[in-house]
Design a protein around this motif. Structure first.
Motif, PDB file in Angstrom:
ATOM      1  N   SER A  16       0.824  -1.214   0.000  1.00 60.38           N
ATOM      2  CA  SER A  16       0.000   0.000   0.000  1.00 60.38           C
ATOM      3  C   SER A  16       0.857   1.263   0.000  1.00 60.38           C
ATOM      4  O   SER A  16       0.335   2.373  -0.036  1.00 60.38           O
ATOM      5  CB  SER A  16      -0.922   0.012   1.230  1.00 60.38           C
ATOM      6  N   GLY A  17       2.197   1.088   0.060  1.00 65.82           N
ATOM      7  CA  GLY A  17       3.103   2.231   0.088  1.00 65.82           C
ATOM      8  C   GLY A  17       3.412   2.734   1.476  1.00 65.82           C
ATOM      9  O   GLY A  17       4.062   3.768   1.637  1.00 65.82           O
ATOM     10  N   ALA A  18       2.992   2.010   2.512  1.00 70.14           N
ATOM     11  CA  ALA A  18       3.226   2.428   3.896  1.00 70.14           C
ATOM     12  C   ALA A  18       4.549   1.855   4.413  1.00 70.14           C
ATOM     13  O   ALA A  18       4.991   0.789   3.971  1.00 70.14           O
ATOM     14  CB  ALA A  18       2.080   1.976   4.791  1.00 70.14           C
ATOM     15  N   PRO A  19       5.202   2.538   5.377  1.00 72.01           N
ATOM     16  CA  PRO A  19       6.460   2.046   5.921  1.00 72.01           C
ATOM     17  C   PRO A  19       6.256   1.046   7.054  1.00 72.01           C
ATOM     18  O   PRO A  19       5.294   1.138   7.819  1.00 72.01           O
ATOM     19  CB  PRO A  19       7.113   3.324   6.456  1.00 72.01           C
ATOM     20  N   VAL A  20       7.179   0.079   7.144  1.00 76.73           N
ATOM     21  CA  VAL A  20       7.182  -0.883   8.244  1.00 76.73           C
ATOM     22  C   VAL A  20       8.622  -1.014   8.719  1.00 76.73           C
ATOM     23  O   VAL A  20       9.514  -1.341   7.933  1.00 76.73           O
ATOM     24  CB  VAL A  20       6.635  -2.261   7.823  1.00 76.73           C
ATOM     25  N   LEU A  21       8.843  -0.784   9.994  1.00 79.44           N
ATOM     26  CA  LEU A  21      10.185  -0.825  10.574  1.00 79.44           C
ATOM     27  C   LEU A  21      10.487  -2.237  11.079  1.00 79.44           C
ATOM     28  O   LEU A  21       9.663  -2.852  11.756  1.00 79.44           O
ATOM     29  CB  LEU A  21      10.251   0.176  11.727  1.00 79.44           C
ATOM     30  N   ILE A  22      11.667  -2.754  10.740  1.00 78.28           N
ATOM     31  CA  ILE A  22      12.053  -4.105  11.152  1.00 78.28           C
ATOM     32  C   ILE A  22      13.446  -4.093  11.785  1.00 78.28           C
ATOM     33  O   ILE A  22      14.140  -3.078  11.774  1.00 78.28           O
ATOM     34  CB  ILE A  22      12.042  -5.099   9.964  1.00 78.28           C
ATOM     35  N   ASP A  23      13.859  -5.242  12.291  1.00 73.57           N
ATOM     36  CA  ASP A  23      15.209  -5.529  12.785  1.00 73.57           C
ATOM     37  C   ASP A  23      15.584  -4.676  13.999  1.00 73.57           C
ATOM     38  O   ASP A  23      16.193  -3.615  13.874  1.00 73.57           O
ATOM     39  CB  ASP A  23      16.244  -5.341  11.680  1.00 73.57           C
ATOM     40  N   PHE A  24      15.246  -5.199  15.175  1.00 73.51           N
ATOM     41  CA  PHE A  24      15.560  -4.519  16.435  1.00 73.51           C
ATOM     42  C   PHE A  24      16.709  -5.216  17.163  1.00 73.51           C
ATOM     43  O   PHE A  24      16.786  -5.203  18.383  1.00 73.51           O
ATOM     44  CB  PHE A  24      14.306  -4.479  17.317  1.00 73.51           C
ATOM     45  N   GLN A  25      17.622  -5.802  16.393  1.00 72.32           N
ATOM     46  CA  GLN A  25      18.714  -6.584  16.961  1.00 72.32           C
ATOM     47  C   GLN A  25      19.622  -5.744  17.853  1.00 72.32           C
ATOM     48  O   GLN A  25      20.117  -6.229  18.870  1.00 72.32           O
ATOM     49  CB  GLN A  25      19.533  -7.222  15.839  1.00 72.32           C
ATOM     50  N   ILE A  26      19.862  -4.476  17.482  1.00 71.88           N
ATOM     51  CA  ILE A  26      20.753  -3.646  18.305  1.00 71.88           C
ATOM     52  C   ILE A  26      20.001  -2.473  18.934  1.00 71.88           C
ATOM     53  O   ILE A  26      20.617  -1.489  19.343  1.00 71.88           O
ATOM     54  CB  ILE A  26      21.964  -3.137  17.485  1.00 71.88           C
ATOM     55  N   ALA A  27      18.680  -2.586  19.024  1.00 72.06           N
ATOM     56  CA  ALA A  27      17.895  -1.546  19.699  1.00 72.06           C
ATOM     57  C   ALA A  27      18.230  -1.535  21.193  1.00 72.06           C
ATOM     58  O   ALA A  27      18.766  -2.508  21.737  1.00 72.06           O
ATOM     59  CB  ALA A  27      16.406  -1.793  19.492  1.00 72.06           C
ATOM     60  N   ILE A  28      17.923  -0.413  21.842  1.00 66.41           N
ATOM     61  CA  ILE A  28      18.158  -0.285  23.286  1.00 66.41           C
ATOM     62  C   ILE A  28      16.900   0.280  23.935  1.00 66.41           C
ATOM     63  O   ILE A  28      16.283   1.211  23.412  1.00 66.41           O
ATOM     64  CB  ILE A  28      19.352   0.644  23.588  1.00 66.41           C
ATOM     65  N   HIS A  29      16.533  -0.301  25.075  1.00 71.39           N
ATOM     66  CA  HIS A  29      15.434   0.224  25.876  1.00 71.39           C
ATOM     67  C   HIS A  29      16.054   0.975  27.049  1.00 71.39           C
ATOM     68  O   HIS A  29      16.657   0.369  27.938  1.00 71.39           O
ATOM     69  CB  HIS A  29      14.547  -0.924  26.378  1.00 71.39           C
ATOM     70  N   TRP A  30      15.885   2.294  27.040  1.00 69.70           N
ATOM     71  CA  TRP A  30      16.507   3.149  28.050  1.00 69.70           C
ATOM     72  C   TRP A  30      15.538   3.299  29.224  1.00 69.70           C
ATOM     73  O   TRP A  30      14.590   4.064  29.177  1.00 69.70           O
ATOM     74  CB  TRP A  30      16.842   4.510  27.452  1.00 69.70           C
ATOM     75  N   ARG A  31      15.806   2.561  30.294  1.00 73.09           N
ATOM     76  CA  ARG A  31      14.867   2.521  31.407  1.00 73.09           C
ATOM     77  C   ARG A  31      15.351   3.258  32.656  1.00 73.09           C
ATOM     78  O   ARG A  31      14.550   3.580  33.526  1.00 73.09           O
ATOM     79  CB  ARG A  31      14.561   1.066  31.783  1.00 73.09           C
ATOM     80  N   SER A  32      16.640   3.518  32.771  1.00 70.74           N
ATOM     81  CA  SER A  32      17.158   4.135  33.992  1.00 70.74           C
ATOM     82  C   SER A  32      17.453   5.619  33.783  1.00 70.74           C
ATOM     83  O   SER A  32      17.868   6.035  32.705  1.00 70.74           O
ATOM     84  CB  SER A  32      18.432   3.417  34.452  1.00 70.74           C
ATOM     85  N   ALA A  33      17.230   6.408  34.811  1.00 73.20           N
ATOM     86  CA  ALA A  33      17.450   7.853  34.739  1.00 73.20           C
ATOM     87  C   ALA A  33      18.892   8.231  34.410  1.00 73.20           C
ATOM     88  O   ALA A  33      19.121   9.169  33.641  1.00 73.20           O
ATOM     89  CB  ALA A  33      17.009   8.505  36.052  1.00 73.20           C
ATOM     90  N   PRO A  34      19.919   7.551  34.969  1.00 73.26           N
ATOM     91  CA  PRO A  34      21.296   7.942  34.637  1.00 73.26           C
ATOM     92  C   PRO A  34      21.631   7.820  33.150  1.00 73.26           C
ATOM     93  O   PRO A  34      22.583   8.431  32.683  1.00 73.26           O
ATOM     94  CB  PRO A  34      22.144   6.958  35.469  1.00 73.26           C
ATOM     95  N   ALA A  35      20.853   7.025  32.406  1.00 73.32           N
ATOM     96  CA  ALA A  35      21.129   6.835  30.978  1.00 73.32           C
ATOM     97  C   ALA A  35      20.403   7.862  30.116  1.00 73.32           C
ATOM     98  O   ALA A  35      20.423   7.762  28.899  1.00 73.32           O
ATOM     99  CB  ALA A  35      20.722   5.427  30.561  1.00 73.32           C
ATOM    100  N   ARG A  36      19.768   8.840  30.741  1.00 72.77           N
ATOM    101  CA  ARG A  36      18.929   9.774  30.007  1.00 72.77           C
ATOM    102  C   ARG A  36      19.703  10.535  28.927  1.00 72.77           C
ATOM    103  O   ARG A  36      19.219  10.742  27.826  1.00 72.77           O
ATOM    104  CB  ARG A  36      18.279  10.747  30.984  1.00 72.77           C
ATOM    105  N   TRP A  37      20.929  10.975  29.265  1.00 64.89           N
ATOM    106  CA  TRP A  37      21.713  11.725  28.281  1.00 64.89           C
ATOM    107  C   TRP A  37      22.055  10.843  27.083  1.00 64.89           C
ATOM    108  O   TRP A  37      21.929  11.249  25.934  1.00 64.89           O
ATOM    109  CB  TRP A  37      22.989  12.263  28.907  1.00 64.89           C
TER     110      TRP A  37
END
Length: 256
Positions: A168-189
């Motif tokens: 349909s011409g819409a984008p789909v994002l794939i491959d989260f192998q090196i993604a990061i979930h930033w959950r702690s406050a010290p990592a905010r920067w």
């Protein structure tokens, strides 16, 4: 050499993808190999059963992380399991995000099963002389913004292979192998930096595919990477790519 060309070269480690699998009570056959690198192999499977055992789709994409040792000596089972758990975690975390490919299960000890998205990746799409529609990159930006709102940076948007263009011409994002979930406050920067990098690469993809959406001043401003990204480019990314390409071209035999 684009990253999708990994499939053209001799496999460094890991077993080949199985020709047949059973998932959700349905029999599937390997239809196409998408990618095969040091970490995993990814391919498309087509359902063979005439009658569905459940509501599983006709096509699946399976990414199997390698568990075997390197050169039969160096143990890397831990790496395959860790990468598999990481990507499965992001599949669960982003399951309801529009515009992100959905993980629908697992296969064996290290196989990740996700939905099949009919279409092409952005590099193939551009090579076919096609042009994304006007809402493509705003829609991709909304998907990325939702990832960032949930504290996730993708970290691999420099590769157009990680953005699919569906039928349909819409984008789909794939491959989260090196993604990061930033959950702690010290990592905010750090989180802020990686999210800015995501936005920079999104803008770069946009400029290359639809330059008419930008004025000359906007293009000049968008090309300003900043000191940290420039140093990363020259000290890490370019040397790594040069070594990798040399290794693949000189030491491994091409398949085609």
């Amino acid at each position: 050499m684009p990253d999708c060309d990994w499939v053209r070269y001799k496999q460094i480690r890991g077993q080949a993808l199985p020709e047949r699998i059973v998932f959700g009570g349905n029999d599937y056959a390997l239809d196409r190999l998408f990618k095969r690198d040091f970490y995993a192999a990814t391919g498309c499977y087509v359902r063979q059963s005439e009658q569905k055992a459940d509501d599983r789709p006709d096509r699946l994409v399976i990414k199997i992380y390698h568990l075997d040792p390197l050169w039969k000596v160096i143990p890397l089972r831990w790496l395959g399991r860790w990468l598999f758990r990481r990507e499965r975690y992001f599949g669960d975390l982003l399951r309801d995000v529009p515009g992100a490919a959905h993980v629908i299960g697992r296969h064996g000890k290290s196989g990740l099963v996700r939905e099949y998205v009919p279409g092409q990746d952005l590099r193939q799409f551009k090579k076919s002389k096609a042009r994304p529609n006007g809402d493509f990159f705003p829609a991709l930006g909304r998907t990325l913004a939702e990832l960032h709102r949930r504290g996730v940076s993708h970290n691999d948007l420099s590769k157009p292979e990680n953005v699919l263009v569906d039928t349909s011409g819409a984008p789909v994002l794939i491959d989260f192998q090196i993604a990061i979930h930033w959950r702690s406050a010290p990592a905010r920067w750090l989180a802020s930096y990686f999210k800015r990098t995501d936005r920079y690469h999104l803008s770069k993809l946009h400029r290359r595919c639809r330059p008419e959406d930008f004025s000359q001043d906007q293009i000049a401003d968008a090309r300003k990477k900043g000191l940290i990204l420039t140093l990363h480019d020259w000290l890490l990314r370019r040397p790594y790519r040069a070594v990798r390409h040399f290794f693949l071209r000189r030491l491994l035999h091409t398949k085609i």
